[in-house]
Write a protein that holds these residues in place. Sequence first.
Motif, PDB file in Angstrom:
ATOM      1  N   LEU B  28      21.175  19.757 -23.342  1.00 33.03           N
ATOM      2  CA  LEU B  28      21.667  20.746 -22.373  1.00 33.03           C
ATOM      3  C   LEU B  28      20.525  21.358 -21.561  1.00 33.03           C
ATOM      4  CD1 LEU B  28      24.470  22.528 -24.423  1.00 33.03           C
ATOM      5  CD2 LEU B  28      24.599  20.492 -22.966  1.00 33.03           C
ATOM      6  N   ALA B  32      20.263  21.009 -17.645  1.00 36.75           N
ATOM      7  CA  ALA B  32      20.126  22.216 -16.813  1.00 36.75           C
ATOM      8  C   ALA B  32      19.009  22.014 -15.786  1.00 36.75           C
ATOM      9  CB  ALA B  32      19.848  23.442 -17.684  1.00 36.75           C
ATOM     10  N   SER B  35      19.950  19.230 -13.148  1.00 35.33           N
ATOM     11  CA  SER B  35      21.084  19.532 -12.264  1.00 35.33           C
ATOM     12  C   SER B  35      20.906  20.849 -11.515  1.00 35.33           C
ATOM     13  CB  SER B  35      22.376  19.626 -13.088  1.00 35.33           C
ATOM     14  OG  SER B  35      22.329  20.771 -13.928  1.00 35.33           O
ATOM     15  N   ASP B  37      21.642  23.705 -12.866  1.00 35.81           N
ATOM     16  CA  ASP B  37      22.643  24.656 -13.367  1.00 35.81           C
ATOM     17  C   ASP B  37      22.074  25.371 -14.591  1.00 35.81           C
ATOM     18  OD1 ASP B  37      24.721  26.054 -14.540  1.00 35.81           O
ATOM     19  OD2 ASP B  37      26.189  24.461 -14.297  1.00 35.81           O
ATOM     20  N   ASN B  39      23.064  28.324 -15.858  1.00 35.18           N
ATOM     21  CA  ASN B  39      23.970  29.313 -16.444  1.00 35.18           C
ATOM     22  C   ASN B  39      23.642  29.457 -17.941  1.00 35.18           C
ATOM     23  OD1 ASN B  39      26.214  30.676 -17.565  1.00 35.18           O
ATOM     24  ND2 ASN B  39      27.544  29.918 -15.934  1.00 35.18           N
ATOM     25  N   HIS B  42      24.998  27.815 -21.309  1.00 31.57           N
ATOM     26  CA  HIS B  42      24.640  26.457 -21.726  1.00 31.57           C
ATOM     27  C   HIS B  42      23.349  26.385 -22.534  1.00 31.57           C
ATOM     28  CE1 HIS B  42      27.903  25.297 -19.171  1.00 31.57           C
ATOM     29  NE2 HIS B  42      27.292  25.637 -18.064  1.00 31.57           N
ATOM     30  N   HIS B  59      27.558  21.777 -20.307  1.00 29.03           N
ATOM     31  CA  HIS B  59      27.984  21.826 -18.909  1.00 29.03           C
ATOM     32  C   HIS B  59      29.184  20.878 -18.765  1.00 29.03           C
ATOM     33  CE1 HIS B  59      23.620  22.606 -18.909  1.00 29.03           C
ATOM     34  NE2 HIS B  59      23.762  23.256 -17.777  1.00 29.03           N
TER      35      HIS B  59
END
Lengths: 150, 144
Positions: B28, B32, B35, B37, B39, B42, B59
Amino acid sequence: MALDQSFVGRTYPPTAPYEVGREKIREFAEAVGDANPAYTDPEAAKALGHPDVIAPPTFVFAITFKAAGVVIEDPQLGLDYSRVVHGDQKFAYNRPVRAGDRLTVTSTIEAIKSLAGNDILDIRGEVHDEAGEHVVTAFTKLVARAAEGE
Amino acid sequence: MSAKIRYEDVEPGTELPAQSFPVSRATLVQYAGASGDFNPIHWNEKFAKEVGLPDVIAHGMFTMAAAIRVVTDWVGDPAAVVEYGVRFTKPVVVPNDETGALVEVSAKVAAKLDDEARTVRVDLTAMSAGQKVLGMSRAVVALA
């Protein structure tokens, strides 16, 4: 509070171009554990008829979701992002994204619905290359869960 | 585009080779970064629990990316995927231990769509910890 229906159909200006690099594609393919040589080896990609390495099918989401920020953060729309979850995601491809592409995204609000206090927002992101050719369309459904006490 | 599966060789019900994808906290963190992302649901257990989740979750887009490998590994050329959509029905919960989580993906040809474009619809099923984590998971694939 329900989102304003008059935003349905609103299209935001296209983003500045995102340049797709070979090493960014490699990094993404490695992160999803995908060893398909079409993502990392230009010769393997050429053997399949592509001019350069191509990106995995979901790679473009990083670009379209960033572009959707203009909708999500539109103060006039007033979406409460802290309550947002990703509901559905769909891609319709004209061709794969590939290294060297310079991609722009045009985001449009396709639908706004209210269901049991949840706001449901459908955003369509049209992705075009530098020549203006359509590459892929991303359909993103976001659900803003009802606030407590509403 | 050069798919290695021929349209003539599949029928509704043809099964694609199933695959299982292990997901750890390290997976993850790597996703992260790749990508963009970040957040915290995650990667940050404390934050995830504060917002009502049982633990850190994967995700959704990671699960979506893993699931389509069953199709792209089968067909050879990823460009054969002309449409792909999913609904995120349940989160993939990823505990902070040696094993993490497992996403198990199976797929079958649901329909032959267009004899001229040689397209088929493939329906995918993605399970984790006995729960269906993707719904309405479908791809349209152009075969040779």
